[in-house]
Scaffold this motif. Structure first.
Motif, short mmCIF file in Angstrom:
data_model
loop_
_atom_site.label_atom_id
_atom_site.label_comp_id
_atom_site.label_asym_id
_atom_site.label_seq_id
_atom_site.Cartn_x
_atom_site.Cartn_y
_atom_site.Cartn_z
N TRP A 1 19.64 -33.09 -37.40
CA TRP A 1 20.42 -32.98 -38.63
C TRP A 1 20.73 -34.35 -39.22
O TRP A 1 20.65 -34.57 -40.42
N LEU A 2 21.10 -35.27 -38.36
CA LEU A 2 21.40 -36.61 -38.81
C LEU A 2 20.64 -37.60 -37.93
O LEU A 2 20.35 -37.33 -36.76
N TRP A 3 20.34 -38.77 -38.49
CA TRP A 3 19.48 -39.72 -37.78
C TRP A 3 20.05 -40.17 -36.45
O TRP A 3 19.31 -40.51 -35.53
N PHE A 4 21.38 -40.17 -36.32
CA PHE A 4 21.99 -40.66 -35.08
C PHE A 4 22.21 -39.55 -34.05
O PHE A 4 22.66 -39.81 -32.95
N LEU A 5 21.87 -38.30 -34.41
CA LEU A 5 22.01 -37.19 -33.47
C LEU A 5 20.74 -36.99 -32.65
O LEU A 5 19.65 -37.40 -33.05
N GLU A 6 20.89 -36.35 -31.52
CA GLU A 6 19.76 -36.09 -30.62
C GLU A 6 18.81 -35.06 -31.23
O GLU A 6 19.23 -34.00 -31.69
N GLY A 7 17.51 -35.38 -31.26
CA GLY A 7 16.51 -34.44 -31.77
C GLY A 7 16.24 -33.34 -30.76
O GLY A 7 16.62 -33.44 -29.59
N VAL A 8 15.55 -32.29 -31.21
CA VAL A 8 15.27 -31.13 -30.35
C VAL A 8 14.41 -31.54 -29.16
O VAL A 8 14.72 -31.22 -28.01
N LYS A 9 13.33 -32.28 -29.44
CA LYS A 9 12.46 -32.73 -28.35
C LYS A 9 13.21 -33.63 -27.38
O LYS A 9 13.03 -33.55 -26.16
N GLU A 10 14.03 -34.50 -27.93
CA GLU A 10 14.82 -35.41 -27.10
C GLU A 10 15.77 -34.63 -26.20
O GLU A 10 15.99 -34.99 -25.04
N LYS A 11 16.34 -33.56 -26.74
CA LYS A 11 17.27 -32.73 -25.95
C LYS A 11 16.54 -32.11 -24.76
O LYS A 11 17.02 -32.18 -23.62
N TYR A 12 15.35 -31.52 -25.05
CA TYR A 12 14.61 -30.89 -23.96
C TYR A 12 14.11 -31.92 -22.95
O TYR A 12 14.05 -31.65 -21.75
N GLU A 13 13.77 -33.11 -23.42
CA GLU A 13 13.35 -34.19 -22.53
C GLU A 13 14.49 -34.58 -21.60
O GLU A 13 14.29 -34.79 -20.39
N ARG A 14 15.71 -34.64 -22.15
CA ARG A 14 16.89 -35.00 -21.35
C ARG A 14 17.19 -33.93 -20.30
O ARG A 14 17.41 -34.24 -19.12
N ILE A 15 17.15 -32.65 -20.72
CA ILE A 15 17.43 -31.56 -19.78
C ILE A 15 16.36 -31.50 -18.70
O ILE A 15 16.66 -31.28 -17.52
N LEU A 16 15.11 -31.73 -19.11
CA LEU A 16 14.00 -31.73 -18.15
C LEU A 16 14.20 -32.83 -17.11
O LEU A 16 13.99 -32.62 -15.91
N GLU A 17 14.64 -33.99 -17.56
CA GLU A 17 14.87 -35.12 -16.65
C GLU A 17 15.99 -34.79 -15.66
O GLU A 17 15.89 -35.11 -14.47
N GLN A 18 17.06 -34.16 -16.15
CA GLN A 18 18.16 -33.74 -15.28
C GLN A 18 17.66 -32.74 -14.24
O GLN A 18 18.02 -32.80 -13.05
N ASN A 19 16.80 -31.83 -14.70
CA ASN A 19 16.23 -30.81 -13.82
C ASN A 19 15.37 -31.44 -12.72
O ASN A 19 15.45 -31.07 -11.55
N LEU A 20 14.57 -32.43 -13.12
CA LEU A 20 13.71 -33.12 -12.15
C LEU A 20 14.55 -33.91 -11.13
O LEU A 20 14.18 -34.00 -9.96
N ASN A 21 15.66 -34.46 -11.59
CA ASN A 21 16.56 -35.17 -10.67
C ASN A 21 17.14 -34.22 -9.63
O ASN A 21 17.29 -34.57 -8.45
N ASN A 22 17.48 -33.00 -10.06
CA ASN A 22 17.99 -31.99 -9.13
C ASN A 22 16.92 -31.58 -8.11
O ASN A 22 17.22 -31.36 -6.94
N ILE A 23 15.68 -31.50 -8.59
CA ILE A 23 14.56 -31.18 -7.67
C ILE A 23 14.42 -32.28 -6.63
O ILE A 23 14.22 -32.01 -5.44
N ASP A 24 14.55 -33.54 -7.07
CA ASP A 24 14.48 -34.68 -6.14
C ASP A 24 15.57 -34.59 -5.07
O ASP A 24 15.33 -34.88 -3.89
#
Length: 592
Positions: free
Chosen positions: A222-245
């Motif tokens: 919505w705004l340039w300083f907000l997190e994009g959709v892809k960025e959001k999923y990338e962040r959640i995916l990274e958190q998920n991978l950390n939990n797997i580790d």
């Protein structure tokens, strides 16, 4: 009734006698109303008695080969006793082509007509709905399967033994149906419980979903300083991978789930991470066969050929020593020996490689294993060894002649190579083997003929490719450039190259081909225009042939300094398609 079958389902029958309410043979509660003249059914007693009755009817129908009655009664028995897995086992094993006892098989279509509607009417029967959803997916009715599971999800307990399986299946359907928003809502609810963050199956399911969501979502914000959709999923995916580790660091991960994590990193070419996870998992079970195999392959991808070879060597020798296990692995001998040989060749163990190759060909007893061995040597540029093995094959075949052409081309023996391709084509035509004479074969033939300066044969092969696939842009450019180099039929050459550029407008090879057509037509300004497009795409010239062409164009435009600059670059790039001496002569001739 088949006594063995009845005994197989004895646990279900015993359930009726040993439930929390004691029943007599007719299903009456013996602990209540002992002094009354009338004895009534308890609620659970009624359910157990009904289940028992339906179960017996189902088995009788099975014996009498009455599939409709069997399914109807078995489903009713399951409804009365939903926690009995033996009933679900009997149902699932009745699908056609899955042998069970005396192979009483029910066509899938009949299951779809009886089992699926019953499941739909009884969403509280979660296990049955999971099975019914599977039946629907086999007929690619994924939308119906998803609808079934979404309804049944309301009755799913997070403590259920099938909870993880249910989540995995419904999330798979959300991915298939590209329903990212609904999938995200569901998986968020799953991970609202802390226990989910420690469940490896749920974590890998979430990993698969969020990776799909990231790859298939637009990066809207919505705004340039907000997190994009892809960025959001990338962040959640990274958190998920950390939990797997974290889970992986504490306990051994079963292969079914672990392979999903490894494949995820493999697809990203993160072989170092794969290695790290494998070593971690092996620390809990050092002799786990599947992990060792995957580690050996990962080390090969990391170019740690010596380590890869040692694992394969130990693995193969241990299995040869264990005759029982060797019989079990006989069907897998081809991929095992293939990887074993690859690691030996790549690590420079040529003596060991020769022994492995001989053993490989002997163990597999397949003519294809010989050509597989040849291919492995070819991949590591061991052309002479590959040729020696090929020459040891007595039987003449199209594939032998084909490899003869490929190997001799690699050895720059173009006359012998063309003989190989020519013999392969003739034998394939004689045997009416049209499948062998495909586009790939004629591409190899054309490339070999062009290297051997046989332009007539090159053109013939390319014409055959275009007759098989009129839209083949690679062949169109190849033929167009061939005609341009010979200064023949330039209008057709231009037409072919323009057609190729329609498919790939920024392909620098295609742009160079068109520039050369204009050069041959003496339209040097137009030729330079297309050369400048190449520079704007790549920012610099990366191929010696293109640099040589650019030098020739500048010469015609009377810019001698620029011409010499690009000829010198052509020599520096050192491409195989240029004549260095000829370019040096051009530089010398135009330097005065």
């Amino acid at each position: 009734m088949n006594k063995k079958l009845y005994l197989f389902f004895l646990p279900f029958v015993c359930n009726l006698a040993y439930s929390d309410i004691i029943l007599d043979a007719k299903g009456f509660d013996t602990n209540q109303h002992k002094d009354e003249k009338e004895i009534s059914f308890s609620k659970k007693g009624k359910e157990q008695a009904k289940a028992h009755n339906y179960f017996i009817k189902a088995l009788n129908a099975r014996e009498q080969n009455k599939p409709n009655e069997f399914l109807e009664n078995l489903l009713l028995a399951m409804k009365q006793n939903q926690n009995d897995n033996s009933l679900l086992l009997l149902l699932t094993s009745s699908i056609s082509n899955i042998p069970f006892r005396n192979q009483f098989n029910i066509p899938l279509q009949k299951h779809l007509k009886i089992t699926v509607p019953f499941a739909k009417d009884n969403p509280q029967m979660v296990k049955l709905n999971l099975f019914a959803a599977y039946l629907l997916t086999t007929k690619e009715k994924n939308d119906k399967a998803l609808e079934l599971l979404e309804t049944s999800a309301e009755f799913l307990s997070k403590d259920s033994s099938i909870y993880s399986d249910f989540v995995e299946d419904i999330m798979r359907l959300y991915i298939i149906q590209s329903q990212i928003q609904k999938g995200e809502e569901f998986i968020k609810n799953v991970f609202s419980e802390d226990s989910a963050h420690k469940n490896i199956k749920l974590l890998t399911t979430a990993m698969t979903f969020y990776n799909f969501a990231k790859e298939n979502s637009k990066n809207e914000q919505w705004l340039w300083f907000l997190e994009g959709v892809k960025e959001k999923y990338e962040r959640i995916l990274e958190q998920n991978l950390n939990n797997i580790d974290k889970v992986a660091s504490c306990a051994f991960i079963p292969q079914n789930e672990f392979i999903k994590v490894l494949e995820f990193y493999k697809n990203k070419k993160s072989y170092t991470k794969c290695k790290e996870l494998l070593l971690q998992n092996l620390s809990f079970k050092p002799n786990d066969r599947k992990n060792l195999i995957y580690l050996a392959k990962t080390l090969y991808n990391l170019k740690e050929y010596n380590h890869s070879y040692r694992i394969w060597d130990s693995f193969i020798k241990n299995n040869i020593a264990n005759k029982k296990q060797t019989r079990h692995l006989k069907a897998l001998s081809i991929p095992f020996y293939h990887s074993y040989l690859k690691s030996a060749v790549a690590s420079g163990r040529m003596k060991e490689a020769k022994k492995i190759a001989e053993k490989y060909m002997k163990v597999t007893s397949s003519p294809f294993s010989v050509y597989d061995v040849i291919s492995i040597y070819l991949q590591k540029n061991k052309f002479e060894i590959a040729l020696n093995i090929l020459n040891s094959i007595e039987k003449k075949s199209t594939i032998k002649y084909y490899y003869y052409g490929i190997i001799n081309r690699a050895l720059k023996k173009y006359k012998e190579a063309l003989t190989g391709f020519d013999n392969a084509e003739k034998l394939a035509i004689k045997n009416d083997n049209e499948k062998f004479l495909n586009i790939d074969f004629y591409f190899d033939f054309a490339v070999t003929a062009e290297k051997g300066k046989d332009m007539v044969q090159t053109q013939r092969c390319l014409e055959i490719i275009l007759s098989k696939d009129v839209d083949n842009h690679i062949a169109a450019n190849f033929l167009g450039y061939l005609l341009a180099c010979q200064n023949k039929d330039l209008p057709r050459a231009k037409e072919l190259i323009l057609k190729a550029l329609e498919k790939e407008p920024e392909n620098v090879a295609y742009l160079d081909s068109l520039a050369w057509v204009y050069y041959q037509q003496k339209n040097y300004t137009k030729a330079l225009e297309y050369m400048e497009k190449i520079i704007s795409i790549d920012e610099e010239i990366k191929e010696s042939e293109i640099a040589d062409h650019l030098g020739d164009i500048y010469l015609k435009l009377e810019d001698i300094d620029a011409a010499i600059k690009y000829w010198e670059l052509a020599i520096e790039l050192d491409g195989e398609h240029i004549d260095k001496q000829k370019i040096k002569f051009k530089i010398q001739e135009n330097s005065n």
